[in-house]
Design a protein around this motif. Structure first.
Motif, PDB file in Angstrom:
ATOM      1  N   THR A  11       0.809  -1.227   0.000  1.00 58.15           N
ATOM      2  CA  THR A  11       0.000   0.000   0.000  1.00 58.15           C
ATOM      3  C   THR A  11       0.838   1.272   0.000  1.00 58.15           C
ATOM      4  N   ALA A  12       1.985   1.260   0.715  1.00 56.58           N
ATOM      5  CA  ALA A  12       2.788   2.477   0.853  1.00 56.58           C
ATOM      6  C   ALA A  12       4.182   2.351   0.243  1.00 56.58           C
ATOM      7  N   GLY A  13       4.727   1.130   0.183  1.00 58.43           N
ATOM      8  CA  GLY A  13       6.063   0.935  -0.358  1.00 58.43           C
ATOM      9  C   GLY A  13       7.163   0.966   0.681  1.00 58.43           C
ATOM     10  N   PHE A  14       6.817   1.140   1.952  1.00 58.21           N
ATOM     11  CA  PHE A  14       7.796   1.156   3.038  1.00 58.21           C
ATOM     12  C   PHE A  14       7.174   0.545   4.279  1.00 58.21           C
ATOM     13  N   VAL A  15       8.026   0.220   5.266  1.00 63.09           N
ATOM     14  CA  VAL A  15       7.578  -0.425   6.499  1.00 63.09           C
ATOM     15  C   VAL A  15       7.898   0.461   7.695  1.00 63.09           C
ATOM     16  N   VAL A  16       6.892   0.687   8.515  1.00 55.89           N
ATOM     17  CA  VAL A  16       7.056   1.384   9.791  1.00 55.89           C
ATOM     18  C   VAL A  16       6.511   0.466  10.881  1.00 55.89           C
ATOM     19  N   THR A  17       7.382   0.000  11.747  1.00 57.50           N
ATOM     20  CA  THR A  17       6.950  -0.868  12.841  1.00 57.50           C
ATOM     21  C   THR A  17       6.270  -0.044  13.928  1.00 57.50           C
ATOM     22  N   PRO A  23      12.314   9.840  18.654  1.00 59.06           N
ATOM     23  CA  PRO A  23      10.878  10.030  18.453  1.00 59.06           C
ATOM     24  C   PRO A  23      10.455  11.485  18.289  1.00 59.06           C
ATOM     25  N   ASP A  24      11.144  12.421  18.967  1.00 59.05           N
ATOM     26  CA  ASP A  24      10.740  13.820  18.839  1.00 59.05           C
ATOM     27  C   ASP A  24      11.130  14.404  17.483  1.00 59.05           C
ATOM     28  N   VAL A  25      12.069  13.772  16.801  1.00 57.72           N
ATOM     29  CA  VAL A  25      12.481  14.211  15.467  1.00 57.72           C
ATOM     30  C   VAL A  25      11.743  13.443  14.382  1.00 57.72           C
ATOM     31  N   LEU A  26      11.532  12.170  14.619  1.00 54.59           N
ATOM     32  CA  LEU A  26      10.944  11.287  13.617  1.00 54.59           C
ATOM     33  C   LEU A  26       9.699  10.611  14.190  1.00 54.59           C
ATOM     34  N   SER A  27       8.614  11.349  14.192  1.00 58.50           N
ATOM     35  CA  SER A  27       7.348  10.816  14.697  1.00 58.50           C
ATOM     36  C   SER A  27       6.769   9.823  13.693  1.00 58.50           C
ATOM     37  N   VAL A  28       5.800   9.038  14.129  1.00 62.16           N
ATOM     38  CA  VAL A  28       5.151   8.087  13.236  1.00 62.16           C
ATOM     39  C   VAL A  28       4.486   8.813  12.084  1.00 62.16           C
ATOM     40  N   HIS A  36      12.969   5.645  16.410  1.00 60.39           N
ATOM     41  CA  HIS A  36      11.952   5.378  15.401  1.00 60.39           C
ATOM     42  C   HIS A  36      12.643   5.175  14.063  1.00 60.39           C
ATOM     43  N   ALA A  37      12.045   4.354  13.197  1.00 55.02           N
ATOM     44  CA  ALA A  37      12.679   4.087  11.905  1.00 55.02           C
ATOM     45  C   ALA A  37      11.646   3.672  10.871  1.00 55.02           C
ATOM     46  N   VAL A  38      11.972   3.979   9.615  1.00 54.89           N
ATOM     47  CA  VAL A  38      11.181   3.548   8.465  1.00 54.89           C
ATOM     48  C   VAL A  38      12.138   2.865   7.495  1.00 54.89           C
ATOM     49  N   ALA A  39      11.690   1.794   6.841  1.00 53.24           N
ATOM     50  CA  ALA A  39      12.597   0.957   6.046  1.00 53.24           C
ATOM     51  C   ALA A  39      11.981   0.573   4.706  1.00 53.24           C
ATOM     52  N   VAL A  40      12.860   0.435   3.712  1.00 56.23           N
ATOM     53  CA  VAL A  40      12.463   0.004   2.365  1.00 56.23           C
ATOM     54  C   VAL A  40      13.428  -1.085   1.896  1.00 56.23           C
ATOM     55  N   ARG A  94       5.304  11.663  10.755  1.00 54.40           N
ATOM     56  CA  ARG A  94       6.309  12.172   9.824  1.00 54.40           C
ATOM     57  C   ARG A  94       6.890  11.042   8.984  1.00 54.40           C
ATOM     58  N   MET A  95       7.084   9.867   9.596  1.00 55.37           N
ATOM     59  CA  MET A  95       7.557   8.732   8.812  1.00 55.37           C
ATOM     60  C   MET A  95       6.561   8.375   7.714  1.00 55.37           C
ATOM     61  N   GLN A  96       5.290   8.397   8.065  1.00 59.91           N
ATOM     62  CA  GLN A  96       4.261   8.005   7.113  1.00 59.91           C
ATOM     63  C   GLN A  96       4.065   9.034   6.000  1.00 59.91           C
ATOM     64  N   SER A  97       4.116  10.305   6.346  1.00 59.18           N
ATOM     65  CA  SER A  97       3.761  11.340   5.374  1.00 59.18           C
ATOM     66  C   SER A  97       4.946  11.924   4.613  1.00 59.18           C
ATOM     67  N   GLU A  98       6.156  11.893   5.209  1.00 56.11           N
ATOM     68  CA  GLU A  98       7.291  12.574   4.588  1.00 56.11           C
ATOM     69  C   GLU A  98       8.496  11.664   4.366  1.00 56.11           C
ATOM     70  N   VAL A  99       9.057  11.126   5.445  1.00 55.10           N
ATOM     71  CA  VAL A  99      10.337  10.431   5.326  1.00 55.10           C
ATOM     72  C   VAL A  99      10.190   9.106   4.589  1.00 55.10           C
ATOM     73  N   GLY A 100       9.128   8.352   4.879  1.00 48.35           N
ATOM     74  CA  GLY A 100       8.908   7.086   4.182  1.00 48.35           C
ATOM     75  C   GLY A 100       8.797   7.266   2.674  1.00 48.35           C
ATOM     76  N   PRO A 101       7.932   8.182   2.205  1.00 45.20           N
ATOM     77  CA  PRO A 101       7.852   8.405   0.753  1.00 45.20           C
ATOM     78  C   PRO A 101       9.167   8.873   0.138  1.00 45.20           C
ATOM     79  N   LYS A 102       9.927   9.702   0.850  1.00 42.73           N
ATOM     80  CA  LYS A 102      11.222  10.153   0.316  1.00 42.73           C
ATOM     81  C   LYS A 102      12.211   9.001   0.231  1.00 42.73           C
ATOM     82  N   LEU A 103      12.224   8.129   1.239  1.00 40.52           N
ATOM     83  CA  LEU A 103      13.106   6.971   1.215  1.00 40.52           C
ATOM     84  C   LEU A 103      12.728   6.044   0.062  1.00 40.52           C
ATOM     85  N   LEU A 104      11.447   5.810  -0.129  1.00 43.24           N
ATOM     86  CA  LEU A 104      10.992   4.987  -1.244  1.00 43.24           C
ATOM     87  C   LEU A 104      11.419   5.593  -2.573  1.00 43.24           C
ATOM     88  N   SER A 105      11.315   6.911  -2.701  1.00 44.17           N
ATOM     89  CA  SER A 105      11.717   7.587  -3.931  1.00 44.17           C
ATOM     90  C   SER A 105      13.206   7.385  -4.211  1.00 44.17           C
TER      91      SER A 105
END
Length: 269
Positions: free
Chosen positions: A191-197, A231-236, A208-212, A238-249
């Motif tokens: 659905t998103a192309g990345f994994v956030v546990t 966590p204060d820098v990389l909230s869930v 916190h981490a997001v992975a592809v 933010r991972m879902q809306s910004e960092v995850g899509p950028k990592l996938l890109s």
């Protein structure tokens, strides 16, 4: 299946034990003695002493005689650099991941499987910004990390079963738990192309981490690109809306640079 491999006549037990000795070292170690290596590997101390002597004689370990402790040697460094240079995507990914680290203010990582753990083999730190302190050589468990969950989710069925067997219940990774991880991770990849546990499942609550996953033609199993932060820098969100899509890109850009199809086509089979 691991037991079957070890009883195969082609399996070189001494070589496997020597590699286990090299795996025992961690970035934070100030050298290891034979007793510590024996404790970490489960190999008898008398056998460890023969293995460390041989590895030191060949340059894979250094020996500070007055302290009777071993450290990784120059031959091991050369071997690692040769392996890195022979795998084409590593150098190609470096500027992409450094740019991502700078843009997001997160620690960017490349991880591969090392037996029952995920091993960090490359890090890219954001310039001018404090980030979480993880170094090359640090190992993360399959269970409770976005990197580990992404890896298990991207494996084909037979490799997945072997990886779970090799993990041998590490940090609660039972076959049932592994199937839950795989099911959830594959759903996220589709659905998103990345994994956030879920942070409630993290083995380390302060990261916190997001992975592809990325499937290289040079390797038989996926590697994992990850962005991590406090966590204060990389909230869930933010991972879902910004960092995850950028990592996938970034991973998709790397696939285009290598002239290969998307990783999704590999793990959806």
């Amino acid at each position: 299946m691991a037991d079957e491999i070890e009883t195969d006549r082609r399996f070189a037990t001494t070589l496997a034990r020597g590699l286990s000795v090299l795996r025992a070292f961690r970035p934070s170690d100030d050298g290891l003695g034979n007793a510590e290596i024996s404790e970490r590997t489960g190999i008898p101390k008398s056998t460890v002493s023969r293995l460390t002597f041989t590895l030191q004689s060949l340059g894979y370990l250094n020996h500070a005689r007055r302290h009777d402790r071993y450290r990784p040697g120059p031959a091991l460094l050369a071997l690692g650099n040769m392996a890195s240079a022979s795998i084409s995507f590593v150098d190609l990914s470096a500027p992409l991941m450094q740019r991502l680290a700078d843009e997001t203010g997160t620690l960017a990582l490349l991880l591969v499987r090392d037996h029952q753990k995920m091993l960090i083999v490359k890090t890219w730190r954001p310039r001018g910004v404090a980030s979480v302190w993880l170094e090359v050589g640090h190992r993360l468990p399959f269970n409770g990390t976005s990197s580990g969950h992404a890896f298990l989710s991207a494996l084909p069925e037979d490799s997945f079963n072997q990886a779970v067997t090799d993990a041998d219940g590490d940090r609660g990774l039972t076959p049932e738990r592994a199937q839950d991880v795989r099911r959830n991770g594959r759903g996220q990849l589709m659905t998103a192309g990345f994994v956030v546990t879920d942070p409630d499942q993290y083995f380390a609550a302060n990261i916190h981490a997001v992975a592809v996953p990325f499937h290289s033609r040079d390797l038989s199993e996926p590697v994992i690109f990850t962005c991590g932060g406090m966590p204060d820098v990389l909230s869930v969100s933010r991972m879902q809306s910004e960092v995850g899509p950028k990592l996938l890109s970034v991973v998709q850009e790397l696939e285009r640079m290598m002239g290969q199809g998307p990783s999704r086509a590999t793990w959806e089979l």
